[in-house]
Design a protein around this motif. Structure first.
Motif, mmCIF file in Angstrom:
data_model
loop_
_atom_site.group_PDB
_atom_site.id
_atom_site.type_symbol
_atom_site.label_atom_id
_atom_site.label_comp_id
_atom_site.label_asym_id
_atom_site.label_seq_id
_atom_site.Cartn_x
_atom_site.Cartn_y
_atom_site.Cartn_z
ATOM 1 N N ASP A 42 0.827 -1.209 0.000
ATOM 2 C CA ASP A 42 0.000 0.000 0.000
ATOM 3 C C ASP A 42 0.864 1.263 0.000
ATOM 4 O O ASP A 42 0.545 2.238 -0.672
ATOM 5 C CB ASP A 42 -0.915 0.028 1.231
ATOM 6 N N GLU A 43 1.950 1.240 0.756
ATOM 7 C CA GLU A 43 2.811 2.418 0.869
ATOM 8 C C GLU A 43 3.403 2.803 -0.480
ATOM 9 O O GLU A 43 3.524 3.986 -0.801
ATOM 10 C CB GLU A 43 3.945 2.181 1.882
ATOM 11 N N LEU A 44 3.789 1.806 -1.256
ATOM 12 C CA LEU A 44 4.362 2.075 -2.577
ATOM 13 C C LEU A 44 3.312 2.670 -3.513
ATOM 14 O O LEU A 44 3.577 3.647 -4.220
ATOM 15 C CB LEU A 44 4.941 0.793 -3.177
ATOM 16 N N VAL A 45 2.120 2.102 -3.485
ATOM 17 C CA VAL A 45 1.031 2.615 -4.322
ATOM 18 C C VAL A 45 0.694 4.042 -3.906
ATOM 19 O O VAL A 45 0.544 4.935 -4.752
ATOM 20 C CB VAL A 45 -0.215 1.705 -4.234
ATOM 21 N N GLU A 46 0.583 4.274 -2.594
ATOM 22 C CA GLU A 46 0.278 5.622 -2.088
ATOM 23 C C GLU A 46 1.339 6.622 -2.514
ATOM 24 O O GLU A 46 1.032 7.755 -2.874
ATOM 25 C CB GLU A 46 0.150 5.603 -0.573
ATOM 26 N N HIS A 47 2.608 6.201 -2.484
ATOM 27 C CA HIS A 47 3.707 7.085 -2.885
ATOM 28 C C HIS A 47 3.538 7.532 -4.339
ATOM 29 O O HIS A 47 3.621 8.723 -4.643
ATOM 30 C CB HIS A 47 5.046 6.375 -2.705
ATOM 31 N N TYR A 48 3.313 6.568 -5.237
ATOM 32 C CA TYR A 48 3.197 6.927 -6.653
ATOM 33 C C TYR A 48 1.894 7.658 -6.957
ATOM 34 O O TYR A 48 1.859 8.510 -7.847
ATOM 35 C CB TYR A 48 3.386 5.699 -7.549
ATOM 36 N N LYS A 51 2.652 11.124 -5.827
ATOM 37 C CA LYS A 51 3.596 11.732 -6.760
ATOM 38 C C LYS A 51 2.886 12.233 -8.021
ATOM 39 O O LYS A 51 3.296 13.216 -8.629
ATOM 40 C CB LYS A 51 4.665 10.697 -7.133
ATOM 41 N N SER A 52 1.789 11.553 -8.389
ATOM 42 C CA SER A 52 1.032 11.985 -9.566
ATOM 43 C C SER A 52 -0.071 12.979 -9.201
ATOM 44 O O SER A 52 -0.843 13.384 -10.065
ATOM 45 C CB SER A 52 0.436 10.780 -10.283
ATOM 46 N N GLY A 53 -0.154 13.342 -7.922
ATOM 47 C CA GLY A 53 -1.113 14.360 -7.498
ATOM 48 C C GLY A 53 -2.436 13.808 -7.000
ATOM 49 O O GLY A 53 -3.395 14.549 -6.822
ATOM 50 N N PHE A 54 -2.510 12.513 -6.748
ATOM 51 C CA PHE A 54 -3.758 11.907 -6.295
ATOM 52 C C PHE A 54 -3.627 11.510 -4.830
ATOM 53 O O PHE A 54 -2.729 10.772 -4.465
ATOM 54 C CB PHE A 54 -4.074 10.669 -7.142
#
Length: 144
Positions: A42-48, A51-54
Motif C-alpha cells: 500500500d505504501e508504494l502505491v500511495e507514494h506513486y 507523486k502523480s497528485g492523487f
C-alpha cells in the motif's frame, strides 16, 4: 401511447435494478479488498499516487490500484515470456550443452519492449545494455 409509457417504465425499472445489482457487487468487491494483501505494498502505491497528485484516504481504492497494477505487470510478464519462447533458440554445439539450453529461457529487453509495446508503452534502452542470452553467465560456460 399507453403501451409506450408502460414499456419505458419497465425499461427504467430494469435499468434501476441492474444498477442496484452493480452497486451491490461493487460494494462487496471493495469490502473484500480490506481482507486482501496485494503483492504491491500500500505504501508504494500511495507514494506513486501522491507523486502523480492523487490523494485518497480510502485504503480500498489504494488496494484496487495495487490489484490493477499487479494484473498489468502479470500480463506484460506473460506476454514477454511468449515473446521469449517465440524467439529462435541459439544453435547448440554439443548434446550436453543442448540439454541445459532447452530448460533455460532468458528474457531480454527486446522481449520486454515488444510486450510493453502491445500495451502502448514504448520503451527505449541505451546501446550499452547487455541483451545477450549469455549475459550474467559464468565466463567459462559462454558460447563465443
Amino acid at each position: 401511447m399507453n403501451n409506450m409509457s408502460s414499456s419505458n417504465s419497465q425499461q427504467q425499472q430494469q435499468s434501476s435494478e441492474a444498477r442496484h445489482d452493480d452497486d451491490a457487487v461493487l460494494t462487496e468487491f471493495l469490502a473484500s479488498l480490506m481482507d486482501y494483501t496485494p503483492t504491491i505494498p500500500d505504501e508504494l502505491v500511495e507514494h506513486y499516487l501522491a507523486k502523480s497528485g492523487f490523494q485518497c484516504p480510502d485504503v480500498r481504492l489504494v488496494r484496487l490500484v495495487a490489484v490493477a497494477t499487479q494484473k498489468f505487470v502479470a500480463d506484460v510478464a506473460t506476454d514477454a515470456l511468449q515473446q521469449c519462447k517465440a524467439r529462435p533458440a541459439p544453435v547448440v554445439k554439443d548434446k550436453r550443452d543442448k540439454q541445459q539450453k532447452e530448460k533455460r529461457l532468458v528474457l531480454t529487453m527486446e522481449d520486454l519492449s515488444k510486450a510493453l509495446s502491445e500495451y502502448g508503452v514504448n520503451m527505449k534502452h541505451q546501446e550499452y545494455f547487455a541483451d545477450s542470452p549469455s549475459t550474467g553467465m559464468d565466463p567459462a560456460s559462454r558460447e563465443e
